[in-house]
Design a protein around this motif. Sequence first.
Motif, PDB file in Angstrom:
ATOM      1  N   ILE A  15       0.894  -1.155   0.000  1.00  0.00           N
ATOM      2  CA  ILE A  15       0.000   0.000   0.000  1.00  0.00           C
ATOM      3  C   ILE A  15       0.933   1.206   0.000  1.00  0.00           C
ATOM      4  O   ILE A  15       1.564   1.525   1.005  1.00  0.00           O
ATOM      5  N   MET A  20      10.810   4.043  -0.705  1.00  0.00           N
ATOM      6  CA  MET A  20      11.170   2.848   0.066  1.00  0.00           C
ATOM      7  C   MET A  20      10.380   1.625  -0.385  1.00  0.00           C
ATOM      8  O   MET A  20      10.924   0.521  -0.451  1.00  0.00           O
ATOM      9  N   GLY A  21       9.103   1.826  -0.735  1.00  0.00           N
ATOM     10  CA  GLY A  21       8.313   0.696  -1.239  1.00  0.00           C
ATOM     11  C   GLY A  21       8.996   0.081  -2.453  1.00  0.00           C
ATOM     12  O   GLY A  21       9.171  -1.138  -2.545  1.00  0.00           O
ATOM     13  N   ALA A  42      -0.808   2.929  -5.461  1.00  0.00           N
ATOM     14  CA  ALA A  42      -0.164   4.227  -5.242  1.00  0.00           C
ATOM     15  C   ALA A  42      -1.294   5.253  -5.327  1.00  0.00           C
ATOM     16  O   ALA A  42      -2.454   4.898  -5.558  1.00  0.00           O
ATOM     17  N   ASN A  63      -6.717   0.349  -2.166  1.00  0.00           N
ATOM     18  CA  ASN A  63      -5.971  -0.291  -1.081  1.00  0.00           C
ATOM     19  C   ASN A  63      -6.721  -1.478  -0.489  1.00  0.00           C
ATOM     20  O   ASN A  63      -6.116  -2.430   0.005  1.00  0.00           O
ATOM     21  N   PRO A  79       4.263   8.209   7.096  1.00  0.00           N
ATOM     22  CA  PRO A  79       3.613   8.000   8.399  1.00  0.00           C
ATOM     23  C   PRO A  79       2.407   8.921   8.625  1.00  0.00           C
ATOM     24  O   PRO A  79       1.392   8.496   9.157  1.00  0.00           O
ATOM     25  N   VAL A  85      -5.136   6.320   5.427  1.00  0.00           N
ATOM     26  CA  VAL A  85      -5.121   5.276   4.394  1.00  0.00           C
ATOM     27  C   VAL A  85      -5.715   3.970   4.928  1.00  0.00           C
ATOM     28  O   VAL A  85      -6.488   3.306   4.238  1.00  0.00           O
ATOM     29  N   LEU A 102       6.261   0.146   7.514  1.00  0.00           N
ATOM     30  CA  LEU A 102       7.547   0.845   7.381  1.00  0.00           C
ATOM     31  C   LEU A 102       7.519   2.184   8.115  1.00  0.00           C
ATOM     32  O   LEU A 102       8.528   2.877   8.160  1.00  0.00           O
ATOM     33  N   ALA A 103       6.342   2.517   8.619  1.00  0.00           N
ATOM     34  CA  ALA A 103       6.145   3.884   9.111  1.00  0.00           C
ATOM     35  C   ALA A 103       6.997   4.201  10.332  1.00  0.00           C
ATOM     36  O   ALA A 103       6.847   3.576  11.387  1.00  0.00           O
ATOM     37  N   PRO A 126      14.101   0.050   7.363  1.00  0.00           N
ATOM     38  CA  PRO A 126      15.195  -0.151   6.409  1.00  0.00           C
ATOM     39  C   PRO A 126      15.981   1.148   6.236  1.00  0.00           C
ATOM     40  O   PRO A 126      15.416   2.232   6.373  1.00  0.00           O
ATOM     41  N   THR A 128      18.604   3.448   3.522  1.00  0.00           N
ATOM     42  CA  THR A 128      18.559   3.615   2.062  1.00  0.00           C
ATOM     43  C   THR A 128      19.484   2.666   1.265  1.00  0.00           C
ATOM     44  O   THR A 128      19.122   2.338   0.135  1.00  0.00           O
TER      45      THR A 128
HETATM   46  N1  LIG Z   1      12.682   6.801   2.296  1.00  0.00           N
HETATM   47  C1  LIG Z   1      13.401   6.299   3.274  1.00  0.00           C
HETATM   48  O1  LIG Z   1      14.622   6.395   3.308  1.00  0.00           O
HETATM   49  C2  LIG Z   1      12.724   5.552   4.416  1.00  0.00           C
HETATM   50  C3  LIG Z   1      13.523   4.900   5.378  1.00  0.00           C
HETATM   51  C4  LIG Z   1      12.901   4.172   6.370  1.00  0.00           C
HETATM   52  C5  LIG Z   1      11.523   4.118   6.459  1.00  0.00           C
HETATM   53  N2  LIG Z   1      10.756   4.794   5.527  1.00  0.00           N
HETATM   54  C6  LIG Z   1       9.305   4.739   5.655  1.00  0.00           C
HETATM   55  O2  LIG Z   1       8.766   4.286   4.425  1.00  0.00           O
HETATM   56  C7  LIG Z   1       7.458   4.833   4.268  1.00  0.00           C
HETATM   57  C8  LIG Z   1       7.348   5.408   2.886  1.00  0.00           C
HETATM   58  O3  LIG Z   1       8.292   6.453   2.728  1.00  0.00           O
HETATM   59  P1  LIG Z   1       8.797   6.868   1.283  1.00  0.00           P
HETATM   60  O4  LIG Z   1      10.022   7.662   1.495  1.00  0.00           O
HETATM   61  O5  LIG Z   1       8.832   5.685   0.402  1.00  0.00           O
HETATM   62  O6  LIG Z   1       7.584   7.827   0.833  1.00  0.00           O
HETATM   63  P2  LIG Z   1       7.155   8.255  -0.664  1.00  0.00           P
HETATM   64  O7  LIG Z   1       8.289   8.121  -1.587  1.00  0.00           O
HETATM   65  O8  LIG Z   1       6.471   9.575  -0.513  1.00  0.00           O
HETATM   66  O9  LIG Z   1       6.069   7.153  -1.055  1.00  0.00           O
HETATM   67  C9  LIG Z   1       4.785   7.153  -0.528  1.00  0.00           C
HETATM   68  C10 LIG Z   1       3.907   6.325  -1.441  1.00  0.00           C
HETATM   69  O10 LIG Z   1       2.587   6.324  -0.900  1.00  0.00           O
HETATM   70  C11 LIG Z   1       1.686   6.476  -1.966  1.00  0.00           C
HETATM   71  N3  LIG Z   1       0.413   6.968  -1.436  1.00  0.00           N
HETATM   72  C12 LIG Z   1       0.117   8.172  -0.885  1.00  0.00           C
HETATM   73  N4  LIG Z   1      -1.198   8.194  -0.523  1.00  0.00           N
HETATM   74  C13 LIG Z   1      -1.694   6.995  -0.865  1.00  0.00           C
HETATM   75  C14 LIG Z   1      -2.990   6.420  -0.774  1.00  0.00           C
HETATM   76  N5  LIG Z   1      -4.008   7.071  -0.263  1.00  0.00           N
HETATM   77  N6  LIG Z   1      -3.165   5.146  -1.222  1.00  0.00           N
HETATM   78  C15 LIG Z   1      -2.124   4.440  -1.752  1.00  0.00           C
HETATM   79  N7  LIG Z   1      -0.879   4.935  -1.871  1.00  0.00           N
HETATM   80  C16 LIG Z   1      -0.677   6.197  -1.443  1.00  0.00           C
HETATM   81  C17 LIG Z   1       2.366   7.445  -2.915  1.00  0.00           C
HETATM   82  O11 LIG Z   1       1.749   7.355  -4.201  1.00  0.00           O
HETATM   83  P3  LIG Z   1       2.288   8.264  -5.449  1.00  0.00           P
HETATM   84  O12 LIG Z   1       3.641   7.736  -5.762  1.00  0.00           O
HETATM   85  O13 LIG Z   1       1.305   8.011  -6.531  1.00  0.00           O
HETATM   86  O14 LIG Z   1       2.288   9.677  -4.938  1.00  0.00           O
HETATM   87  C18 LIG Z   1       3.780   6.880  -2.882  1.00  0.00           C
HETATM   88  O15 LIG Z   1       3.896   5.821  -3.803  1.00  0.00           O
HETATM   89  C19 LIG Z   1       7.281   5.872   5.382  1.00  0.00           C
HETATM   90  O16 LIG Z   1       6.450   5.333   6.385  1.00  0.00           O
HETATM   91  C20 LIG Z   1       8.662   6.109   5.902  1.00  0.00           C
HETATM   92  O17 LIG Z   1       8.656   6.376   7.294  1.00  0.00           O
HETATM   93  C21 LIG Z   1      11.343   5.494   4.499  1.00  0.00           C
END
Ligand SMILES: NC(=O)c1ccc[n+]([C@@H]2O[C@H](COP(=O)([O-])OP(=O)(O)OC[C@H]3O[C@@H](n4cnc5c(N)ncnc54)[C@H](OP(=O)(O)O)[C@@H]3O)[C@@H](O)[C@H]2O)c1
Length: 276
Positions: A15, A20-21, A42, A63, A79, A85, A102-103, A126, A128
Motif C-alpha cells: 500500500i 522505500m516501497g 499508489a 488499497n 507515516p 489510508v 515501514l512507518a 530499512p 537507504t
Molecule cells: N525513504 C526512506 O529512506 C525511508 C527509510 C525508512 C523508512 N521509511 C518509511 O517508508 C514509508 C514510505 O516512505 P517513502 O520515502 O517511500 O515515501 P514516498 O516516496 O512519498 O512514497 C509514498 C507512497 O505512498 C503512496 N500513497 C500516498 N497516498 C496513498 C494512498 N491514499 N493510497 C495508496 N498509496 C498512497 C504514494 O503514491 P504516489 O507515488 O502516486 O504519490 C507513494 O507511492 C514511510 O512510512 C517512511 O517512514 C522510508
Amino acid sequence: MSTFHSFKKAKVGFIGAGNMGQAIIRGLLAGGMEPERIYATAKTKRKLDYLTEKYGIKTLKNNEEVADLCDVIFLAVKPQDLYDVIEPISKTFSEEKIVISLAAGISISTLQKWIFDCKKIIRIMPNTPVNLGRGLIGYCTSRDAEYLSEGLEDFLKPLGEVVYAEEGDHFQALTVACGSGVGFVFEVMIYWQEWLEEHGFNREDARKMVLQTFLGAAELANSQSQTPIEELQKKVVSKKGVTDAGLNSMRELEIERALRISFEKAVMRDRELGKQ
Ligand SMILES: NC(=O)c1ccc[n+]([C@@H]2O[C@H](COP(=O)([O-])OP(=O)(O)OC[C@H]3O[C@@H](n4cnc5c(N)ncnc54)[C@H](OP(=O)(O)O)[C@@H]3O)[C@@H](O)[C@H]2O)c1
C-alpha cells in the motif's frame, strides 16, 4: 488463528510504492521473487503505470483490494498519511494477514488499535542502501508474529542485513544509528572531501579517495568479523606516528561526545514524532 506457512509462496502487497516501497520491491525481485506475486497501489495513476512497466508487478486500483487479496501487506505510505489510508479499510485486514509497517515512529500497539482484527504485525526500519541490497533492516514484531522471525529474516535478506530490535529504546537506537546513520556518515564524508579539495585535489579525485577509504575500512572490518574494531584500529596506529597524532586530537576534541549528543538529539526527535 490460522498459521501462515511461508513467505516463499505468499502474495505480497504494497500500500504505497514510493522510494522505500520500490526499494523493497526491487530487492525482492532481485532475490528471485516472481513479479506476479507482487501487488501494489499508489496515489496516482501515473505511478501505477510506471510500476507495471518497470517491474512487471500487478497494480490494483484501491488499497482495500491489496488488504483483501494479499497475505503479506507492506504499509509503505508516509507515516502522516497512514491513519487516513488504513482507517477506511481496517476491517479488510483479517486475522491471518501479516502486516509489515515501514512507518517511522508508529508503534505496534498503535497499529494494532487501527487494524484491530489483524494480530500479526511487524515493524521494519530499512535504511537507504537497501536500494543496492546493502542495507540494514531492523525489525520488531507483535507477540503473535514472533514465530515469523526466521522466515522474515530470510525473506528480507536480498535487501541487506536483517537485525531484530525490541520495540522502544532498542528500535529507536537502530533507527538513529542505521537509518539516520547514513546521513551522519555522509556528513563526515563531506568534511573529508572538502579538506582534500582544500589541499589541491579536484572534486572527482577527492570524492574517490573518501569513498575508497570508507569502503575499504568497512570491507576490511567485514572480512575480519571476529576481530574487534579497536584491534583493527591498533593495527594502523604506530605510537607517536601520524595516525596516532590525528587520533589523539580527535579524542582531545571529544568527537565521541559530540557524536553521542547528536545521536541522542535524533532519538529525542524520533520520540517527538512518534507522539505526534
Ligand atoms: N525513504 C526512506 O529512506 C525511508 C527509510 C525508512 C523508512 N521509511 C518509511 O517508508 C514509508 C514510505 O516512505 P517513502 O520515502 O517511500 O515515501 P514516498 O516516496 O512519498 O512514497 C509514498 C507512497 O505512498 C503512496 N500513497 C500516498 N497516498 C496513498 C494512498 N491514499 N493510497 C495508496 N498509496 C498512497 C504514494 O503514491 P504516489 O507515488 O502516486 O504519490 C507513494 O507511492 C514511510 O512510512 C517512511 O517512514 C522510508
